[in-house]
Structures are given as structure tokens and as C-alpha cells.
Design a protein around this motif. Structure first.
Motif, mmCIF file in Angstrom:
data_model
loop_
_atom_site.group_PDB
_atom_site.id
_atom_site.type_symbol
_atom_site.label_atom_id
_atom_site.label_comp_id
_atom_site.label_asym_id
_atom_site.label_seq_id
_atom_site.Cartn_x
_atom_site.Cartn_y
_atom_site.Cartn_z
ATOM 1 N N ASP A 1 0.831 -1.210 0.000
ATOM 2 C CA ASP A 1 0.000 0.000 0.000
ATOM 3 C C ASP A 1 0.867 1.262 0.000
ATOM 4 O O ASP A 1 0.537 2.253 -0.671
ATOM 5 C CB ASP A 1 -0.917 0.021 1.225
ATOM 6 N N PHE A 2 1.955 1.236 0.761
ATOM 7 C CA PHE A 2 2.829 2.415 0.807
ATOM 8 C C PHE A 2 3.489 2.655 -0.547
ATOM 9 O O PHE A 2 3.569 3.796 -1.020
ATOM 10 C CB PHE A 2 3.894 2.275 1.895
ATOM 11 N N MET B 1 3.569 6.029 -5.794
ATOM 12 C CA MET B 1 3.363 6.062 -7.244
ATOM 13 C C MET B 1 2.164 6.927 -7.634
ATOM 14 O O MET B 1 1.885 7.103 -8.820
ATOM 15 C CB MET B 1 3.150 4.641 -7.776
ATOM 16 N N SER B 2 1.471 7.490 -6.657
ATOM 17 C CA SER B 2 0.285 8.303 -6.948
ATOM 18 C C SER B 2 0.686 9.648 -7.556
ATOM 19 O O SER B 2 1.796 10.142 -7.350
ATOM 20 C CB SER B 2 -0.512 8.535 -5.664
ATOM 21 N N GLN C 1 4.007 11.919 -6.840
ATOM 22 C CA GLN C 1 4.883 12.064 -8.009
ATOM 23 C C GLN C 1 5.050 13.536 -8.394
ATOM 24 O O GLN C 1 6.150 13.985 -8.726
ATOM 25 C CB GLN C 1 4.317 11.272 -9.185
ATOM 26 N N ASN C 2 3.974 14.307 -8.339
ATOM 27 C CA ASN C 2 4.068 15.735 -8.654
ATOM 28 C C ASN C 2 4.925 16.472 -7.634
ATOM 29 O O ASN C 2 5.717 17.358 -7.994
ATOM 30 C CB ASN C 2 2.669 16.352 -8.706
ATOM 31 N N LEU C 3 4.771 16.120 -6.359
ATOM 32 C CA LEU C 3 5.598 16.730 -5.317
ATOM 33 C C LEU C 3 7.068 16.400 -5.538
ATOM 34 O O LEU C 3 7.942 17.267 -5.414
ATOM 35 C CB LEU C 3 5.142 16.233 -3.938
ATOM 36 N N VAL D 1 8.358 9.320 -12.205
ATOM 37 C CA VAL D 1 8.117 8.383 -13.311
ATOM 38 C C VAL D 1 6.648 8.348 -13.696
ATOM 39 O O VAL D 1 6.299 7.768 -14.725
ATOM 40 C CB VAL D 1 8.582 6.954 -12.942
ATOM 41 N N ALA D 2 5.782 8.970 -12.885
ATOM 42 C CA ALA D 2 4.348 8.904 -13.181
ATOM 43 C C ALA D 2 3.647 10.197 -12.800
ATOM 44 O O ALA D 2 2.522 10.184 -12.306
ATOM 45 C CB ALA D 2 3.721 7.725 -12.440
ATOM 46 N N ALA D 3 4.295 11.328 -13.044
ATOM 47 C CA ALA D 3 3.711 12.623 -12.679
ATOM 48 C C ALA D 3 2.845 13.165 -13.807
ATOM 49 O O ALA D 3 2.890 12.705 -14.947
ATOM 50 C CB ALA D 3 4.821 13.619 -12.353
#
Length: 428
Positions: free
Chosen positions: A329-330, A335-336, A340-342, A351-353
Motif C-alpha cells: 500500500d505504501f 506512485m500516486s 509524483q508531482n511533489l 516516473v508517473a507525474a
């Protein structure tokens, strides 16, 4: 956050008739034990600190017990500690055959293949970003099961002090010839051009970068993935060893650098004592938040299509972890888009922003340079990855080049031995 609270026993409740109800047994709140070795000012640490907050908010009753570890200590002790009752639930660990691959081969890491497919990590991490996440039965990266999940990218570049460049009347070099002329100009002003650290990873990465400047992708695949044989007396490594030795003689690198560590190098550059520092994007956030007295910038190694780089270090779940589902879960939270934006706006390479959400100009430049390098198939991994224990072999070899205690030919012989021994061990 670091101390978990014990649930207290429920108070005895008196019924209307005066009878005493039996109290439920006390329960201990769950804990996710998390380790990583990123400095608090780094982009990764900032993003992961926020991920901890988000995790605890979405997992009532669960606390994260975070412990900061040292990169060098993890390199040396991971195989022992992860095979013990002291193993954490989740830890950052270095990627590559010599590290994550060796632990996967030894059965110390949890196979994450099913989670990667179910949670969509395999869709977010495609192409070369998957290379370091997957290992075969020999512990060789690039295929097989998922044993780690990277949530950022990284690469080695040149950091430079704009103020010192302007004072010397110098421009950012775009060719290797211009690069050496810049260094000659600083030497002529009694200024050592390159901050360097021979006692840890930075100097060996410069050595490898010099080899990459003469290499093509098949050479990298042979060296890193054992897709062919590596000639340690071939043009790539011969050039690297001889040039490294020459740079010390020319004054591009201080002889004192042999005994310095990465933090010493970074501190000296950030204090304005050196015009340039060759190191990874993991320094970017720290430089960004620390340097206040001068303008600085970065550029890719001039004249080379490849540089040390890859996906970032891995989240790995030890086989002996006690709370694996919490660990998964962590990882998912890191990867959220939010995290990712932060990461991207803090000086990291997500890798997923959402690219539109990256607003910091320097961060945009960093991510664009990574994209340029990745787009030209320029991520060439790191020199110590091929064999377990090879990190220390490279540290010693490059120190000998800096100290001039052995010739380039002798150093290359020293590097070849352990590499070829490992090649025989994996049966290739």
C-alpha cells in the motif's frame, strides 16, 4: 510517529442490573517499519515524508516507524539484516545485479510480480525503467520476476557554479574538447575544476562516464547484462583509466580527493569552492535548497550520448517482512500523482507525474534532460552493478588512479579479476 501507541483496554461497563461486562482483549496498533537513506533535503525524502502522512491518514490505527539508514551501511549489511528478525517491512535498496539482484537470488526479497500487475505498476514503469525492477534466477537484471519498484529516475550530470564561470569568462561546454578547455582555464587560475570524492561512488562514476564517452550500447549490454564479453584492455576502459590518471596530473582533480566522501564533495561544491561537480540527480534537491550565495546550473556530459543513470533505487519488501500488505500500500501511494508531482517540484525525476503540474523551472530542466537522455537510449546504469562486492573493487581501483600508486594497466587488471570471476559464477 516513531513510537506506536498501545491500545488501552476498554473500561469495564456496568450494566443496568449491576453485572460487569467482559472487557475485550487489548490490541496493539499495527506498525509499518520503513527504511530509506535519502537526506532530508532531497526530493525523494520530501515526497516520501508526505507519503507517510497520506499513508497514516488512509490507514487508521497504523503508524509508520521510519528509520534513516546510510547508503554505505546498507551496501555492506543488507544481506545479513534482511535475513533476520530485524528486517523492516519496506526499505529503499540499490538496484542492479550486485545489490538487489544478489538479494533476489538469495531468496531475501519478496516476489512483487503479482502486485505489479494488479496495482498497475507494470503499466507506469515501462521500457528501460523496468530493467532494474526485474531479475532472473541468476540475479541478473532485465528479465524475470519483479523484486523492486522504483518511483523516480536518476542520472549523472555536471553541476556548475555560474558565478565562477562568468568570473572566468567561460561558457557552458557543448563538446568534450570545450570541456577540457574549460578545465584548463580554471587550472590556469589556480582553481581545481572538479570537486571529487574517491572514497565513495562519485569518482568511479566519472571513471565510468569516461568509458561511456567511447562506448556504444552493445558494450554497455555486455558489461552490465553479460550479453557478450567485456575486454578490460579494450578502448573504452583503457581510455577511462588513462584519462583519469591524466586528469590528476593536469590538476583537474585534486590528489586529496582520493580520501574524500560524497558528502565532502557536495559540501565543497555547495560552499562555492569548486566550479564543477559531476554527480547524480539525487543531489539536485539538496543543492536547490542549500545554495543561496551563487547561481548554479547543470549540463549533460559533453560529447557523450550515454551517462550513468537508470530508474531510481528500489522499494523492496524483504521476504521476512511482517506486514507485506501494508508495504504494498505504501509503494502504491508513492506512485500516486500527488506524490509524483511533489517529487517533481522538489527537484526529483518522477516516473508517473502529471507533467503540467511540474511548475518549478529548474525541476522542469532536470526532467527534460532526463527525458533527452532516456530518449536517445542513453541510460547506461552504474559501474558497480555487474558483480557483488564490485563497488569496493572500483573504489579501491579509482583511488589507486588518483594516488598514482598503480598504473592504469595494473588497475584494469584488478578490475577484471572479480568481474570475470562473477561472470563464471553466474554460468554465462
Amino acid at each position: 510517529m516513531r513510537r506506536l501507541a498501545l491500545a488501552v483496554a476498554a473500561a469495564l461497563v456496568l450494566t443496568a442490573c449491576g453485572a460487569t461486562a467482559e472487557a475485550p482483549a487489548p490490541q496493539e496498533a499495527k506498525t509499518l517499519t520503513l527504511w530509506h537513506y535519502e537526506g532530508p533535503d532531497s526530493a525523494m525524502a520530501k515526497a516520501w515524508a508526505e507519503a507517510i502522512k497520506k499513508f497514516e491518514a488512509t490507514h487508521p490505527g497504523v503508524k509508520v516507524k521510519f528509520e534513516e539508514k546510510g547508503f554505505e551501511a546498507m551496501q555492506k549489511t543488507a544481506s545479513q539484516v534482511l535475513n533476520s528478525d530485524a528486517a523492516p517491512d519496506l526499505t529503499e535498496y540499490n538496484k542492479g545485479n550486485a545489490t538487489a539482484g544478489a538479494l533476489a537470488k538469495a531468496g531475501l526479497l519478496t516476489d512483487l510480480s503479482a502486485e505489479a500487475a494488479e496495482r498497475g505498476w507494470d503499466k507506469l514503469l515501462t521500457g528501460s525503467l523496468q530493467t532494474t525492477a526485474r531479475y532472473d534466477e541468476r540475479g541478473i537484471m532485465g528479465s524475470g520476476n519483479w523484486y523492486g519498484v522504483p518511483n523516480y529516475g536518476e542520472f549523472v550530470m555536471v553541476y556548475y557554479n555560474k558565478q565562477l564561470f562568468e568570473k572566468a569568462g567561460l561558457e557552458v561546454p557543448t563538446t568534450f574538447e570545450e570541456f577540457t578547455k574549460v578545465m584548463d582555464a580554471f587550472v590556469a587560475k589556480d582553481q581545481t575544476p572538479l570537486a571529487m570524492a574517491g572514497a565513495e561512488y562519485p569518482a568511479q562514476q566519472v571513471f565510468y562516464q569516461l568509458a561511456l564517452s567511447k562506448a556504444q550500447r552493445p558494450w554497455v549490454n555486455a558489461y552490465q547484462l553479460y550479453q557478450g564479453r567485456t575486454d578490460f584492455k579494450g578502448p573504452e576502459l583503457t581510455y577511462a583509466a588513462q584519462t583519469m590518471a591524466d586528469w590528476v596530473k593536469k590538476g583537474y582533480v585534486s590528489k586529496d580527493a582520493a580520501g574524500l566522501k560524497a558528502q565532502d564533495m557536495g559540501d565543497a561544491f555547495m560552499a562555492g569552492k569548486f566550479p564543477m561537480m559531476v554527480s547524480g540527480s539525487w543531489w539536485y534537491g539538496t543543492v536547490q535548497s542549500t545554495v543561496k550565495d551563487f547561481e548554479w546550473g547543470t549540463f549533460l556530459w559533453p560529447g557523450s550520448r550515454m551517462a550513468p543513470g537508470s530508474s531510481g533505487n528500489l522499494w523492496v519488501v524483504p521476504e521476512r517482512a511482517k506486514n507485506k500488505e501494508l508495504a504494498y500500500d505504501f509503494i502504491d501511494i508513492t506512485m500516486s500523482k500527488e506524490i509524483q508531482n511533489l517529487l517533481g517540484n522538489s527537484g526529483g525525476i518522477p516516473v508517473a507525474a502529471d507533467t503540467a503540474a511540474i511548475t518549478d523551472p529548474k525541476s522542469k530542466e532536470l526532467i527534460e534532460n532526463f527525458g533527452r537522455l532516456a530518449g536517445q537510449d542513453g541510460l547506461a546504469f552504474y559501474p558497480d552493478w555487474p558483480a557483488p562486492g564490485y563497488y569496493d573493487v572500483l573504489v579501491a581501483g579509482v583511488q589507486e588512479l588518483i594516488n598514482a600508486t598503480k598504473t592504469p594497466e595494473q588497475v584494469l587488471d584488478e578490475l577484471a579479476g572479480p568481474y570475470n570471476d562473477n561472470l563464471a559464477d553466474v554460468g554465462d
